[in-house]
Design a protein around this motif. Structure first.
Motif, PDB file in Angstrom:
ATOM      1  N   ARG A 294      -2.434 -15.324  30.753  1.00  0.00           N
ATOM      2  CA  ARG A 294      -1.587 -16.479  30.410  1.00  0.00           C
ATOM      3  C   ARG A 294      -1.353 -17.362  31.641  1.00  0.00           C
ATOM      4  NH1 ARG A 294      -3.105 -15.822  25.499  1.00  0.00           N
ATOM      5  NH2 ARG A 294      -1.904 -14.365  24.219  1.00  0.00           N
ATOM      6  N   ILE A 295      -1.176 -16.754  32.789  1.00  0.00           N
ATOM      7  CA  ILE A 295      -1.001 -17.548  34.013  1.00  0.00           C
ATOM      8  C   ILE A 295      -2.277 -18.322  34.319  1.00  0.00           C
ATOM      9  CG2 ILE A 295      -0.625 -17.408  36.503  1.00  0.00           C
ATOM     10  CD1 ILE A 295       1.147 -14.908  35.914  1.00  0.00           C
ATOM     11  N   ASN A 296      -3.425 -17.664  34.180  1.00  0.00           N
ATOM     12  CA  ASN A 296      -4.707 -18.349  34.391  1.00  0.00           C
ATOM     13  C   ASN A 296      -4.857 -19.542  33.451  1.00  0.00           C
ATOM     14  OD1 ASN A 296      -5.381 -16.493  36.351  1.00  0.00           O
ATOM     15  ND2 ASN A 296      -6.820 -15.353  35.076  1.00  0.00           N
ATOM     16  N   GLN A 297      -4.510 -19.361  32.180  1.00  0.00           N
ATOM     17  CA  GLN A 297      -4.606 -20.462  31.221  1.00  0.00           C
ATOM     18  C   GLN A 297      -3.775 -21.652  31.680  1.00  0.00           C
ATOM     19  OE1 GLN A 297      -3.281 -18.311  27.716  1.00  0.00           O
ATOM     20  NE2 GLN A 297      -5.355 -18.260  26.850  1.00  0.00           N
ATOM     21  N   HIS A 298      -2.575 -21.390  32.121  1.00  0.00           N
ATOM     22  CA  HIS A 298      -1.659 -22.460  32.544  1.00  0.00           C
ATOM     23  C   HIS A 298      -2.208 -23.201  33.757  1.00  0.00           C
ATOM     24  CE1 HIS A 298       2.351 -24.251  33.509  1.00  0.00           C
ATOM     25  NE2 HIS A 298       1.948 -24.062  34.761  1.00  0.00           N
ATOM     26  N   ILE A 299      -2.572 -22.466  34.796  1.00  0.00           N
ATOM     27  CA  ILE A 299      -2.983 -23.090  36.055  1.00  0.00           C
ATOM     28  C   ILE A 299      -4.324 -23.798  35.911  1.00  0.00           C
ATOM     29  CG2 ILE A 299      -3.725 -22.610  38.428  1.00  0.00           C
ATOM     30  CD1 ILE A 299      -0.709 -22.544  38.137  1.00  0.00           C
ATOM     31  N   VAL A 300      -5.281 -23.170  35.224  1.00  0.00           N
ATOM     32  CA  VAL A 300      -6.608 -23.787  35.072  1.00  0.00           C
ATOM     33  C   VAL A 300      -6.511 -25.061  34.242  1.00  0.00           C
ATOM     34  CG1 VAL A 300      -8.931 -23.495  34.133  1.00  0.00           C
ATOM     35  CG2 VAL A 300      -7.875 -21.637  35.431  1.00  0.00           C
TER      36      VAL A 300
END
Length: 417
Positions: A367-373
């Motif tokens: 979920r963090i990857n989705q947000h930042i990317v």
């Protein structure tokens, strides 16, 4: 209430039988690897406005050095998983992603995308999503589906000679069999996908704006990505040993720009998740200093394969001509990209070790990857100011609930002329 010894033994046998049946469940019974969404998930990890379609396409290209290819193959046949903004349509089914673990156990994961749904009208930026060694094209499916829901067309290949299906990791003699092939072909695979989509007449390709393309690479995908967008490899001892070739058979061609004289100008941004190579000193610092594309690095502070210092942090420092960012997971290793482990991966420590981090929950990482990317790509591919403002700066983490950025660091650096 206390159990007597015989009742405890019976209960334990029952639970062992249930666990064994779960592991032996037929592949046709697709599993979901995600639990419910959490109210603590960062804001941009929520799905976008578009339904997501997915289809499987195929392309091929001819290697310029077949004698160095895995199994001597001149033709590189790439199977592509393509996620895209879709129209709502009756009769389409949810996607099932079928693959196998590093030890060869088959599994099937239920996705959110709709298999072969119609493509919605529009022209959407192209994103190439490149897996590691070993891996498979859907190992980051959560990111492919997410970006497609926000208006991107995402293409993920199975890189020949680099997949779980081809490389038997249980046998030490074959575990590295495709590694030289990966060193030589990964960047070229990525570049050929861009060229193929730019010239394809498929309905997905016709809705793709290939002039505005980004590259996302995990591990060896990031290693290739840096080369594709303008980096070079040092032909040093580590590279030579990785090729596992005698002196007389070593190639003489340049390891820059995916084999091109100059990097393709259609690449506009790079995301490198735990990119391999700089721990071994393989990337040329002078070439890195000439890359001007906005770049987002994502790394684990304790990564034993790609390293951080030395490693990914040195890549971040070296790319002085690029606006760049680095998201760092403290107390994390190399597995800061894959989807959560399927049931089949729980069979051995080696197979579960392809997916899990000891100190982090995989779904949280995803979920963090989705947000930042998404914030990074919307900022630099779509030039959206509000998305640029969602990238952390100092102690300010937009889109995160207070305190839920613990364990993360975010570095930024502006380009220097």
């Amino acid at each position: 209430m206390r159990m007597d010894q015989s009742s405890c033994r019976a209960a334990c046998r029952t639970w062992l039988l249930v666990f064994a049946l779960l592991l032996a469940a037929p592949v046709s019974a697709a599993e979901s690897v995600y639990g419910p969404r959490s109210p603590t998930d960062p804001e941009l990890s929520r799905p976008g406005p578009h339904p997501v379609g997915v289809r499987t396409l195929a392309m091929q290209w001819t290697s310029p050095f077949p004698e160095l290819s895995f199994r001597g193959r001149a033709t590189r046949a790439l199977t592509l998983e393509v996620w895209y903004p879709a129209e709502r349509a009756a009769g389409v089914e949810a996607a099932i992603y079928r693959d196998e673990t590093r030890a060869g156990q088959a599994f099937a994961i239920l996705g959110d995308a709709l298999r072969d749904a119609p493509v919605v009208e529009g022209a959407f930026p192209l994103v190439v999503l490149s897996h590691g060694y070993t891996g498979y094209r859907t190992i980051l499916f959560y990111l492919g589906e997410h970006l497609a829901s926000h208006g991107y067309i995402v293409v993920a290949p199975d890189h020949p000679g680099s997949t779980n299906a081809e490389i038997d990791s249980r046998n030490p003699a074959t575990r590295r069999a495709g590694f030289p092939d990966t060193l030589l072909h990964r960047a070229r695979d990525q570049q050929k996908i861009l060229e193929w989509f730019a010239g394809s007449t498929t309905d997905v390709a016709r809705h793709t704006d290939s002039t505005t393309s980004a590259l996302i690479g995990y591990s060896m995908g990031g290693f290739g990505g840096l080369n594709t967008v303008g980096g070079c490899y040092r032909y040093n001892k580590a590279f030579a040993n990785a090729l596992e070739l005698p002196e007389a058979a070593r190639p003489t061609f340049e390891f820059c720009n995916a084999g091109r004289e100059r990097p393709d100008p259609r690449w506009k941004a790079l995301v490198a998740l735990a990119p391999w190579g700089q721990l071994q000193g393989i990337h040329d610092r002078q070439a890195l200093a000439g890359i001007k594309l906005p770049t987002l690095f994502i790394a684990g502070e304790e990564d034993p394969l790609s390293g951080y210092r030395p490693g990914v942090g040195d890549l971040f420092d070296a790319m002085t001509a690029a606006r760049r960012y680095l998201l760092l997971y403290e107390n994390a290793g190399h597995n800061i990209a894959p989807h959560p482990a399927p049931r089949a991966a729980y069979a051995t420590a080696d197979t579960i070790g392809h997916y899990r981090e000891s100190a982090w929950d995989t779904q949280t990482i995803n979920r963090i990857n989705q947000h930042i990317v998404l914030a990074f790509l919307d900022c630099h591919l779509k030039q959206r100011g509000p998305s640029c403002a969602m990238l952390p700066e100092g102690d300010v983490w937009p889109g995160f609930l207070d305190g839920w950025q613990r364990g993360l660091k975010f570095l930024r650096a502006e380009a220097v002329d």
